[in-house]
Design a protein around this motif. Structure first.
Motif, PDB file in Angstrom:
ATOM      1  N   VAL A   1      33.584  31.890  36.295  1.00 11.39           N
ATOM      2  CA  VAL A   1      33.427  32.456  37.413  1.00 11.39           C
ATOM      3  C   VAL A   1      33.119  33.776  37.486  1.00 11.39           C
ATOM      4  O   VAL A   1      33.823  34.631  36.808  1.00 11.39           O
ATOM      5  N   ALA A   2      31.870  34.139  37.891  1.00 10.59           N
ATOM      6  CA  ALA A   2      31.607  35.608  38.119  1.00 10.59           C
ATOM      7  C   ALA A   2      31.551  36.312  39.155  1.00 10.59           C
ATOM      8  O   ALA A   2      30.816  35.983  40.257  1.00 10.59           O
ATOM      9  N   ALA A   3      32.669  37.185  39.592  1.00  7.72           N
ATOM     10  CA  ALA A   3      32.866  37.373  41.091  1.00  7.72           C
ATOM     11  C   ALA A   3      33.175  39.181  40.971  1.00  7.72           C
ATOM     12  O   ALA A   3      33.738  39.704  40.334  1.00  7.72           O
ATOM     13  N   GLY A   4      32.316  39.615  42.053  1.00  6.33           N
ATOM     14  CA  GLY A   4      32.220  41.202  41.950  1.00  6.33           C
ATOM     15  C   GLY A   4      32.080  41.542  43.603  1.00  6.33           C
ATOM     16  O   GLY A   4      31.667  40.929  44.474  1.00  6.33           O
ATOM     17  N   TRP A   5      32.793  42.564  43.742  1.00 15.39           N
ATOM     18  CA  TRP A   5      33.072  43.024  45.041  1.00 15.39           C
ATOM     19  C   TRP A   5      32.428  44.508  45.264  1.00 15.39           C
ATOM     20  O   TRP A   5      33.167  45.245  45.758  1.00 15.39           O
ATOM     21  N   GLY A   6      31.446  44.597  45.005  1.00 17.67           N
ATOM     22  CA  GLY A   6      30.769  45.767  45.006  1.00 17.67           C
ATOM     23  C   GLY A   6      31.167  46.729  43.859  1.00 17.67           C
ATOM     24  O   GLY A   6      31.497  46.243  42.753  1.00 17.67           O
ATOM     25  N   PHE A   7      31.194  48.191  43.769  1.00 20.38           N
ATOM     26  CA  PHE A   7      31.274  49.056  42.392  1.00 20.38           C
ATOM     27  C   PHE A   7      32.391  50.013  42.979  1.00 20.38           C
ATOM     28  O   PHE A   7      32.426  50.462  44.102  1.00 20.38           O
ATOM     29  N   THR A   8      32.965  50.487  42.050  1.00 21.76           N
ATOM     30  CA  THR A   8      33.722  51.682  41.953  1.00 21.76           C
ATOM     31  C   THR A   8      33.108  53.051  41.134  1.00 21.76           C
ATOM     32  O   THR A   8      32.828  52.458  40.027  1.00 21.76           O
ATOM     33  N   PRO A   9      32.946  54.035  41.702  1.00 22.84           N
ATOM     34  CA  PRO A   9      32.170  54.909  40.782  1.00 22.84           C
ATOM     35  C   PRO A   9      33.432  55.534  39.648  1.00 22.84           C
ATOM     36  O   PRO A   9      34.475  55.634  39.887  1.00 22.84           O
ATOM     37  N   ASP A  10      32.780  55.832  38.505  1.00 17.09           N
ATOM     38  CA  ASP A  10      33.551  56.465  37.413  1.00 17.09           C
ATOM     39  C   ASP A  10      33.593  57.917  37.651  1.00 17.09           C
ATOM     40  O   ASP A  10      32.658  58.741  37.560  1.00 17.09           O
TER      41      ASP A  10
ATOM     42  N   THR B   1      27.657  59.569  35.805  1.00 18.16           N
ATOM     43  CA  THR B   1      28.591  58.671  35.223  1.00 18.16           C
ATOM     44  C   THR B   1      28.651  57.361  35.869  1.00 18.16           C
ATOM     45  O   THR B   1      29.312  56.549  35.184  1.00 18.16           O
ATOM     46  N   GLY B   2      27.758  57.155  36.901  1.00 21.46           N
ATOM     47  CA  GLY B   2      27.878  55.895  36.982  1.00 21.46           C
ATOM     48  C   GLY B   2      28.996  55.087  37.862  1.00 21.46           C
ATOM     49  O   GLY B   2      29.829  55.661  38.235  1.00 21.46           O
ATOM     50  N   ALA B   3      28.907  53.694  37.788  1.00 26.16           N
ATOM     51  CA  ALA B   3      30.027  52.944  38.292  1.00 26.16           C
ATOM     52  C   ALA B   3      30.191  51.358  37.638  1.00 26.16           C
ATOM     53  O   ALA B   3      29.531  51.330  36.856  1.00 26.16           O
ATOM     54  N   TYR B   4      31.224  50.915  37.826  1.00 25.97           N
ATOM     55  CA  TYR B   4      31.563  49.919  37.566  1.00 25.97           C
ATOM     56  C   TYR B   4      31.902  48.773  38.744  1.00 25.97           C
ATOM     57  O   TYR B   4      32.397  49.256  39.728  1.00 25.97           O
ATOM     58  N   ASP B   5      31.838  47.400  38.204  1.00 26.79           N
ATOM     59  CA  ASP B   5      32.111  46.362  39.244  1.00 26.79           C
ATOM     60  C   ASP B   5      33.386  46.568  39.698  1.00 26.79           C
ATOM     61  O   ASP B   5      34.720  46.801  39.012  1.00 26.79           O
ATOM     62  N   ARG B   6      33.767  46.342  41.114  1.00 22.73           N
ATOM     63  CA  ARG B   6      35.160  46.409  41.598  1.00 22.73           C
ATOM     64  C   ARG B   6      35.560  44.804  41.547  1.00 22.73           C
ATOM     65  O   ARG B   6      34.891  43.930  41.909  1.00 22.73           O
ATOM     66  N   SER B   7      36.780  44.394  41.102  1.00 28.61           N
ATOM     67  CA  SER B   7      37.248  42.919  41.221  1.00 28.61           C
ATOM     68  C   SER B   7      38.427  43.050  42.193  1.00 28.61           C
ATOM     69  O   SER B   7      39.165  43.953  42.285  1.00 28.61           O
ATOM     70  N   LEU B   8      38.292  41.968  42.878  1.00 29.17           N
ATOM     71  CA  LEU B   8      39.731  41.543  43.486  1.00 29.17           C
ATOM     72  C   LEU B   8      40.463  40.490  43.046  1.00 29.17           C
ATOM     73  O   LEU B   8      39.798  39.571  42.457  1.00 29.17           O
TER      74      LEU B   8
END
Lengths: 445, 380
Positions: free
Chosen positions: A248-257, A106-113
């Motif tokens: 602004v495209a900001a991403g902090w790694g990923f969070t799995p679903d 099921t993959g992952a999605y971007d983590r936002s701060l």
């Protein structure tokens, strides 16, 4: 029959491997086309080593035992005797499919701060910018800042630049010197040097120079503030610069679903970087009999690792042997994945970027001050209590974006660390995807 | 706080209410909980403060007083927990006989009712299915946000000289010569001559620690929460079958839907009742039944998306009455527990009963029907 959920690299590899001995496979995915987030649902893929995707797509299409069920969103899974009943929504209807075995990919999605302005139009994740471009052919903006941390920023920046965007800045809050902590990971994965050179040449062509120890600390009305940050992500005073940008495209790694595996009851654990993932054995088996899990949901590791994990899961689930070389390659990629986690950590200093009025939960519009008051005034000690007091995490995304951040803010305020139990509990979502009350009630036995 | 006058175990709404009531009577109160505020059944509640679902009898008397005490508690603490007299509408599709008889009896016992014909029913709830012929309006039925309420009440207790310790699991209850003297917890030991067991569904375990016995067991329930919508539901609306299910002792699953809108714009749909121990697993068939019943009440909800579902465990006693009073065998051990699905509504009334009994003063009602002594020979 085996049901594979998710048609990204892990799911595709699992379906292909399982079909090699003629096992029937149903490959369910919510997108119209194969490829997942990484290969972005295209028929032909551009970019580094994209031939892998095209080869895999062709194999899946030529395998007569694989049925691809596209645009199908799985909202729940039930146990029915020794079968799994996968309930999904497709074309405004609810359908279900049963099988003895499941492979979850099921993959992952971007983590936002959060930071002041992260909820304003023009602020998005790198994954969203890439999705607009690859999925819909839309350039998110003419002048773009790509920021956050991790190697995923490179393909996003180069992809946007190739399509005509001006990359005003490429900022990583960490420093590549951290790779010195993991020399063995690089030595075991020499191909990663080639990948780095590939992106370095592209960046040079578009005159983009990555800068390190910098983060977007606020964004408003077309202006992004770029701050120097120290190794704790705290802003170094008086070193801010402003940049005029559209996006602004900001991403902090990923969070799995984790929703579906959570529904089935697969045991979870907390990875070295604080991410909640599923526990699996050498054959990618979960704690639940006849459920295998592959890809980002067993630890963020990128497409290379997902492909190997998917292949192992597919072979194991269909009763085929797994060659030792495959196991060795997975170990090599896992060492690299762990080095990535060590090289691109998320430090607590991000919490100081927000002021009282910064939105923490976008769905329910909960501000930083409300989260703070839930702790200082009402005695919230974890994200669940903070959620009950403030509604943070109760909205449309069900805390997928904010619950991890809320946990860490609450822990920061109470001078604790987030417990593994709390991290695992907050991924428990019995409704994996919204379903209308009408369809739900119609399915009554 | 080393030597409080009283220790309240459990920081749900029932424990919080007892703590405030004792504090206001001049006691120095320590509240402890093995988790955080509202981490048990209160945190899974809808916030119902109902008189409409109670048959005439001691529980209705308690519910009526408790409902008024909620508004007094709000004035005492400050308007901070979304307390609202939104009113309940009980509807009947075909035979409204039993509902109308119940309403008349309730009216004789102090409940404000208004019988509704088809026209007045659909004026109150314009989106209700036209097939519902009649109903009863209960303006006293109210609603609060129970987790916020418990948190604000405990904060007030602390401001008035009490203390709250979270993450403190009771490991021993100290009893000397038939009377409690204190407790041992994972966060230290405390002595007090009065200990109030407000641990809800887990109250039986706690009583056992003191060498006593309370037959309280969990009855699982699910609640569905939708996306925010336009205002389709104006009161707490439920089918008259609900009252029968609340009173039932049947172990099997029962679903009868209570539908209501919240301030956040979401719609809450409850409630199932199942006796399956502490089995927390999701049962999608129950969700389907609740959804089917909700859309049969309000067809307009068919296109509304379900976002989440959660479950909780109601604490129930064999006779479905709460357990309020001093333990039958252990002096100084008081119970306020076993309120089943009515704990939010009955919390301040139960607290008043306990405080009055501890002080030896006359109370607003005879609470003997709730006495823990009634279970001396009963088990589940």
């Amino acid at each position: 029959m085996i049901i594979v959920i998710g048609a990204g690299p892990a799911g595709l590899a699992a379906a292909e491997a399982a079909s090699r001995n003629g096992t029937d496979v149903a490959l369910i995915d919510s997108a119209p086309r194969k490829g997942g987030q990484y290969w972005r649902h295209q028929t032909a893929v551009k970019g580094y080593r994209s031939n892998r995707a095209d080869t895999l797509f062709a194999k899946i299409e030529n395998a007569s035992s694989i049925t691809h069920i596209s645009e199908a969103t799985v909202w729940s899974i039930e146990k029915d005797g020794n079968l799994f009943r996968v309930n999904y929504l497709q074309g405004g209807q609810e359908s279900s499919l049963t099988a003895e075995k499941l492979i979850l990919a099921t993959g992952a999605y971007d983590r936002s701060l959060p930071f002041p302005g992260w909820d304003k139009p023009g602020s998005m994740t790198p994954g969203a910018a890439q999705s607009l471009l690859k999925g819909h052919g839309v350039l998110a903006g003419k002048k773009v800042v790509v920021a956050g941390t991790g190697p995923f920023l490179l393909p996003v920046a180069t992809g946007l630049a190739e399509s005509g965007a001006e990359i005003v800045g490429l900022y990583d809050a960490n420093t590549p010197l951290r790779w010195a902590l993991s020399p063995h990971a690089l030595l075991l994965n020499p191909s990663k040097f080639l990948e780095l050179i590939y992106y370095a040449r592209l960046l040079k062509r578009f005159s983009v120079t990555p800068q390190f120890k910098r983060a977007v600390s606020s964004f408003s009305e077309g202006s992004a503030t770029i701050s120097r940050v120290n190794s704790k992500f705290n802003i170094v005073a008086k070193r801010d610069k402003s940049r005029l940008v559209d996006v602004v495209a900001a991403g902090w790694g990923f969070t799995p679903d984790l929703s579906l595996g959570g529904i089935v009851g697969c045991a979870q654990r907390v990875d070295v970087d604080g991410t909640t993932i599923f526990s699996v054995d050498d054959a990618q088996r979960s704690s639940v009999e006849n459920v295998w899990i592959a890809g980002e949901a067993t630890g963020i590791g990128g497409a290379d690792l997902s492909l190997i994990e998917g292949e192992i899961a597919g072979l194991s689930a269909s009763g085929q042997g797994v060659r030792p070389l495959l196991n060795f390659n997975r170990m090599r990629k896992q060492i690299f994945a762990n080095a990535l986690k060590r090289s691109y950590p998320i430090r607590d200093g991000w919490q100081s970027w927000s002021d009282d009025t910064t939105t923490i939960c976008r769905c329910e519009e909960v501000k930083m001050s409300e989260i703070r008051e839930s702790v200082t005034e009402l005695g919230a000690e974890d994200s669940r209590t903070a959620k009950l007091f403030t509604r943070a995490g109760m909205g449309l995304c069900q805390g997928r974006i904010c619950s991890r951040n809320v946990s860490e803010i609450v822990a920061g305020l109470t001078h604790c660390t987030v417990s593994d139990g709390e991290r695992i509990a907050s991924s428990n979502r019995p409704i994996a995807s919204p379903i209308s009350l009408g369809l739900l009630g119609d399915g009554k036995k | 706080m080393k030597n409080p006058d009283a220790i309240v175990i459990g920081a749900g709404i029932v424990g919080a209410s007892v703590a405030l009531s004792l504090t206001n009577a001049g006691f120095k109160v320590l509240v402890i909980d093995r988790g955080a505020v509202s981490s048990g059944t209160t945190g899974a509640g809808e916030g119902n403060i109902l008189v409409s679902d109670k048959d005439p009898g001691p529980e209705l008397t308690l519910a009526l007083r408790s409902r008024d005490l909620w508004f007094e508690m709000q004035d005492d603490v400050g308007d901070t927990f979304e307390l609202e007299a939104k009113g309940g509408v009980v509807v009947a599709r075909n035979d409204d006989g039993p509902l109308m008889i119940l309403a008349s009896e309730q009216s004789n016992h102090g409940v404000t009712i208004q019988k509704l014909d088809h026209t007045s029913l659909h004026e109150l709830e314009p989106y209700l299915d036209q097939r519902y012929q009649s109903g009863v309006f209960y303006p006293q039925d109210s609603q609060c946000q129970p987790m916020l309420a418990a948190a604000h009440v405990i904060r007030t207790v602390v401001q008035r000289g009490g203390a709250f310790i979270s993450q403190a699991k009771v490991t021993r209850i100290l009893v000397n010569q038939g009377a409690v003297t204190g407790i041992e917890t994972t966060q230290g030991n405390f002595s007090a001559p009065i200990i109030v067991n407000a641990t809800g569904t887990w109250a039986g375990e706690l009583a056992q620690m003191a060498g006593s016995h309370l037959p309280i067991a969990p009855r699982k329930g699910f609640i569905l929460v939708t996306e925010p919508t336009k205002k389709y539901v104006f009161h707490k609306v439920y089918d008259s079958d609900y009252v029968a299910n609340v009173a039932s002792s049947d172990a099997d699953l029962q679903t009868s839907t209570v539908v209501e809108g919240t301030r956040a714009g979401t719609i809450l749909i409850g409630a199932s009742r199942e006796r399956v121990g502490f089995d927390g697993s999701m049962n999608y068939e129950i969700l389907r039944r609740l959804a089917a019943q909700a859309t049969s009440l309000f067809p307009v909800l068919r296109d509304v998306q379900l976002l989440r579902a959660y479950r909780g465990f109601r604490p129930y006693a064999p006779d479905h009455l709460p357990v309020i009073g001093e333990d039958a065998t252990v002096k100084g051990l008081w119970h306020s527990a076993g309120h089943e699905g009515a704990g939010i509504g009955l919390a301040p009334g139960s607290a008043a009963l306990i405080t009055d009994a501890i002080l030896g003063r006359e109370s607003f009602m005879d609470g003997s029907a709730f006495s823990p002594a009634r279970f001396e020979k009963v088990s589940l």
